[in-house]
Scaffold this motif. Structure first.
Motif, PDB file in Angstrom:
ATOM      1  N   ASP A 249       0.832  -1.187   0.000  1.00 46.86           N
ATOM      2  CA  ASP A 249       0.000   0.000   0.000  1.00 46.86           C
ATOM      3  C   ASP A 249       0.873   1.246   0.000  1.00 46.86           C
TER       4      ASP A 249
ATOM      5  N   CYS B  29       6.005   4.092  -2.365  1.00 41.59           N
ATOM      6  CA  CYS B  29       5.659   2.664  -2.405  1.00 41.59           C
ATOM      7  C   CYS B  29       6.927   1.841  -2.220  1.00 41.59           C
TER       8      CYS B  29
ATOM      9  N   TYR C 150      -1.305  -3.438  -6.061  1.00 43.88           N
ATOM     10  CA  TYR C 150      -2.259  -2.381  -5.794  1.00 43.88           C
ATOM     11  C   TYR C 150      -2.340  -1.421  -6.976  1.00 43.88           C
TER      12      TYR C 150
ATOM     13  N   THR D 230      -8.681   9.235  -1.807  1.00 43.54           N
ATOM     14  CA  THR D 230      -7.823   8.202  -2.379  1.00 43.54           C
ATOM     15  C   THR D 230      -8.545   6.865  -2.321  1.00 43.54           C
TER      16      THR D 230
ATOM     17  N   ILE E 274      -3.943   2.444  -7.427  1.00 43.93           N
ATOM     18  CA  ILE E 274      -4.379   3.532  -6.554  1.00 43.93           C
ATOM     19  C   ILE E 274      -4.757   4.728  -7.422  1.00 43.93           C
TER      20      ILE E 274
ATOM     21  N   GLN F  58      -6.950  -3.967  -5.068  1.00 44.95           N
ATOM     22  CA  GLN F  58      -5.872  -4.959  -5.116  1.00 44.95           C
ATOM     23  C   GLN F  58      -6.293  -6.121  -5.992  1.00 44.95           C
TER      24      GLN F  58
ATOM     25  N   ARG G 146      -8.134   2.573  -3.304  1.00 44.31           N
ATOM     26  CA  ARG G 146      -7.183   1.501  -3.592  1.00 44.31           C
ATOM     27  C   ARG G 146      -7.936   0.240  -3.977  1.00 44.31           C
TER      28      ARG G 146
ATOM     29  N   THR H 276      -5.988   8.783  -6.816  1.00 41.83           N
ATOM     30  CA  THR H 276      -6.164   9.843  -5.829  1.00 41.83           C
ATOM     31  C   THR H 276      -6.673  11.094  -6.531  1.00 41.83           C
TER      32      THR H 276
END
Length: 859
Positions: A399, A473, A449, A438, A451, A442, A440, A453
């Motif tokens: 994450d 990350c 991940y 944000t 992501i 998976q 996320r 935002t």
């Protein structure tokens, strides 16, 4: 030995004879029901049994045949058996007289007439059985949440039933809801579907009733139904926003679904019409039901279209918004260059392959490249007038930590972290005015991940921002930066509100707003007289211009009958970030292009006294149909106008109104007048039209009328030696009467002197004129001549196409009409007329006038 053989043969023959004798008396009887019912896609058995007088059944003499619609399905005897696929009989049951046919998977095509033929030699018998197929329907309604204060269309789908005859009823709290529309469809397997829909008005939805779709079908013992209690919701508004990076390498799409209830909603991406991999998007509630999709434009396999499909309980069908995936020329050049550069890179990278491979393998990150997209700027219109910046990170092994940094006009930097965003979500004020979100996801396969935002804020046109998004990350940091400013451009309305007519007699109003920026704009249609109520608005797709401004077309539908009120107006209002106050335009019936056009009044070429004349005027090209017509009259020599009212003298038929192919109306107004020379000659009629589109009435005039009265010969009398001719109902007054005399009918005729003629002219009460002409046909000289004499009366008048001629015959002292208006003897006047001479003219005495009047009714 020979004896034994002979004895053996006799025994065998005897046995056979005994068997034949026994079988001859078998008494075969076949039994089947007249019909049989089977359920679709099940196994069924068509009953067929038979009996013989002397059981058990001997298979040697037995043969079974089954036929369907004349075609053989199955044959069985002691030597062989043959059957079509899917059918069979139980051979063991045949010995017990059961020849029933099994059909293993019943289809609709199996319905029909079957024949069971049993042969038990030498007898044979067959019976027919009708197989009827039933398929049980399934029932379901696809919309169970209604929109408040609107007419809602609710559909009930009844599927996979047979036969076609079915009854679908709509109930409201158990009572019939009203008529419904149905649309049947046949499936490939022969079953049927029907979609039944009903419109529920706001009154019918009041008090949250239970709406039921009830189905009755031959396959059901009891009616089948689906029901729901009315609940209200709000339909989502859906938009697809897109932004391309400055280098043209990638484009990010965001789909918004807002303002809906209940909460459940399904949002999907479609690439070229096919649903995409769900892990490429997110429907996390933190994004207020936003999903994103990132397309790398330099890839060969990229879609040409991307669509966002939203399904919700308030919707009759899903909402789909589609955008073309466009690649600019710079990207194409960059892509081609990229391919060339890639070959060079491969060659150069060959020397470092082993080292690179070792590096990734040891760290277990082979092909797991942590990537960060460019920052995408999305200009959107929301209630709080905010814009959003998006950035996407892919293939994170753990994450990631996300931080946004903003610097205004080269000043101090402001950092926004997720911790601050969490405080903002907990209603802790965040003085900067920036909101961070944000999301996320998976991947279950590789545990990596993805992501996305977003940083949203209210833009300030006086400020230029430099924004940086940082992803941390697995110990590595990657960031992207963007300089952005906002140039607001007001919407332009280059043309007035456009109006058109629909087949349903509605008025379609549309407006086009052009060259505005940013993209988001809010358009509302409303209507009313003084107080405005909101109308359903249909907004078209927003089109982006080459200068990055936008155009949009919006329209609404208004019932045409509302425009009968001249004060009724339709208003379109638009709000935009560039406007301090919303702008609007209005349209009313006064702006309609469909105004009445009047033709000239059609009147008879000749207006005849004492007849009816029809005046007609055609009015066309108007909408709405609320047109009023009045007929006015102006008397001869006067200026005042008087409205014509229906009476014995004036008849006003009902107007004939038709709708033309262009949806406008045409009518014909008529006035039927009983013509009189006294009242109509010199008068004028006016057709006056009023309509909501007109400020002042339209009118057409006949001009001064000219009335003509055709002379009518009323009486032909004889008073001794005088012929009396009475003519009336003529107009104008000028009428010429000439008398002539001859010895034969063919002539020659000589004119009788005026001294032997007396003419009197009078005006009748209806304005026409009357003439009495007296001819002294038998003077003293004439009386001495007993031979037949002929007299001719010639009438001339402007209303006559040719002179009217009457020929009288004097025979034996009596006159008769032999040519002209009716051949008949002339009636004698009882009293002799008294002739008085004055200035060589003769006049009738009062006694003679009375004699004429007393005998008019006898003529």
């Amino acid at each position: 030995m020979g004896f034994i053989i002979q004895e053996s043969v006799i025994e065998r023959v005897g046995c056979v004879l005994l068997i034949l004798l026994h079988h001859t008396c078998s008494g075969l009887e076949v039994t089947v029901p007249s019909s049989h019912v089977a359920l679709f896609q099940t196994r069924t058995v068509l009953p067929c049994t038979f009996t013989v007088n002397n059981p058990p059944v001997n298979p040697i003499f037995l043969a079974i045949f089954w036929y369907f619609e004349g075609k053989q399905l199955l044959r069985y005897d002691n030597k062989d058996k043959d059957s079509s696929p899917g059918v069979s009989i139980d051979e063991q049951e045949l010995k017990r007289g059961n020849a029933s046919l099994s059909i293993h998977n019943v289809t609709i095509t199996d319905q029909g007439t079957y024949k069971c033929l049993v042969i038990y030699s030498p007898e044979r018998q067959h019976k027919e059985i009708q197989l009827n197929i039933l398929a049980v329907p399934t029932v379901g309604m696809n919309k169970k949440v209604l929109l408040r204060d609107e007419r809602n269309l609710v559909q009930c789908s009844v599927t996979d039933f047979f036969p076609r005859d079915i009854t679908v009823r709509w109930l409201r709290n158990g009572q019939d809801l009203g008529s419904a529309s149905e649309m049947f469809q046949m499936n490939a397997d022969g079953t049927y579907n029907v979609n039944s829909s009903v419109t529920i008005s706001p009154i019918e939805a009041k008090d949250n009733p239970v709406i039921t779709c009830q189905v009755e079908h031959e396959s059901l013992r009891d009616p089948l139904q689906d029901a729901f209690r009315v609940e209200y919701g709000a339909a989502p508004t859906v938009r697809v926003l897109s932004s391309m990076t400055p280098d043209g390498e990638e484009q990010i799409y965001v789909c918004e679904a807002r303002g809906y209830s209940p909460e459940a909603v399904e949002i999907n991406w479609l690439l070229d019409g096919k649903r995409s991999d769900p892990r490429r998007g997110s429907d996390n509630s933190l994004f207020d039901k936003e999903i994103y999709y990132r397309i790398l434009l330099n890839k060969d396999k990229r879609p040409t279209q991307i669509s966002c499909e939203v399904q919700h309980e308030t919707l009759y069908s899903p909402i789909t918004e589609t955008q073309e995936v466009q690649v600019n020329s710079d990207c194409r050049r960059h892509c081609h260059f990229g391919l060339t550069a890639a070959l060079l890179v491969l060659v150069l990278a060959a020397f470092g392959t082993l080292a690179t491979l070792y590096y990734f393998i040891t760290r277990k990150k082979l092909f797991q490249r942590f990537q960060v997209s460019h920052i995408h700027k999305m200009e959107r219109w929301t209630e709080d007038k905010k814009v959003a910046l998006y950035c996407v990170a892919s293939n994170c092994t753990t994450d990631a930590v996300v931080t946004w940094t903003v610097m205004e006009n080269g000043g101090e930097k402001l950092k926004i972290s997720e911790a601050q965003a969490k405080k903002d979500a907990e209603n802790t004020p965040f003085c900067s005015g920036y909101t961070m979100r944000t999301d996320r996801t998976q991947s279950p396969a590789d545990k990596l991940y993805n992501i996305i935002t977003a940083l949203s804020f209210k833009p300030d046109i006086s400020k230029e921002l430099e924004v940086t998004c940082n992803f941390s990350c697995d110990g590595r940091n990657k960031e992207r930066s963007l300089k952005c400013s906002w140039n607001l451009k007001k919407p332009e309305m280059s043309a007035p509100i456009n109006l058109s007519l629909s087949d349903s007699r509605d008025v379609l109003c549309s407006v086009t707003l052009e060259k505005f920026s940013p993209r988001d704009i809010k358009i509302i249609w409303s209507s009313g007289v003084g107080h405005y109520q909101k109308l359903d608005t249909i907004d078209g797709k927003i089109i982006q211009n080459s200068d990055n401004t936008f155009n949009i077309k919006s329209e609404c539908r208004v019932p045409g009958h509302l425009f009968k009120d001249p004060g009724f107006k339709v208003r379109v209002t638009w709000s935009h970030q560039s406007l301090d106050v919303s702008e609007f335009r209005e349209v009313s019936v006064a702006d309609f292009p469909w105004r009445p056009v009047m033709d000239e009044i059609i009147k008879p070429p000749l207006l005849l006294h004492s007849t009816e004349a029809k005046l007609q005027c055609t009015i066309s090209g108007y909408f709405p149909g609320d047109l009023a017509v009045k007929w006015m009259r102006r008397e001869a020599g006067k200026q005042e106008l008087y409205e014509v009212s229906p009476s014995d003298k004036y008849k006003i038929p009902v107007m004939e109104i038709t709708q033309q192919s262009d949806k406008t109306y045409t009518c014909t107004a008529s006035l039927i007048v009983s013509v009189s020379a006294l009242t109509e000659h010199g008068s004028e009629f006016i057709c006056r039209v009023t309509h909501p589109t007109l400020v002042t009435p339209l009118e057409k005039r006949t001009g001064e009328l000219s009335v003509t009265g055709i002379p009518v010969i009323r009486n032909r009398l004889q008073d001794g030696g005088y012929i009396i001719l009475e003519v009336d109902s003529f107009y104008p007054q000028e009428l010429g009467v000439t008398w002539e005399r001859a010895d034969s009918e063919s002539g020659p005729y000589k004119r009788i002197p005026d001294s032997d003629i007396e003419t009197n002219s009078t005006e009748s009460s209806d304005g026409s004129y009357r003439v009495t002409s007296i001819c002294e046909a038998m003077t003293r000289l004439n009386k001495m001549d007993p031979s037949d004499k002929y007299f001719k009366a010639i009438l001339e008048h402007g209303a006559l196409k040719s002179p009217e001629v009457l020929i009288f015959l004097r025979s034996r002292g009596n006159f008769s009409l032999i040519s002209g208006q009716g051949k008949q003897p002339l009636h004698q006047v009882d009293r002799k007329i008294v002739i008085k001479s004055s200035s060589s003219h003769r006049r009738k005495s009062s006694e003679r006038i009375e004699a004429e009047e007393s005998h008019k009714s006898h003529i």
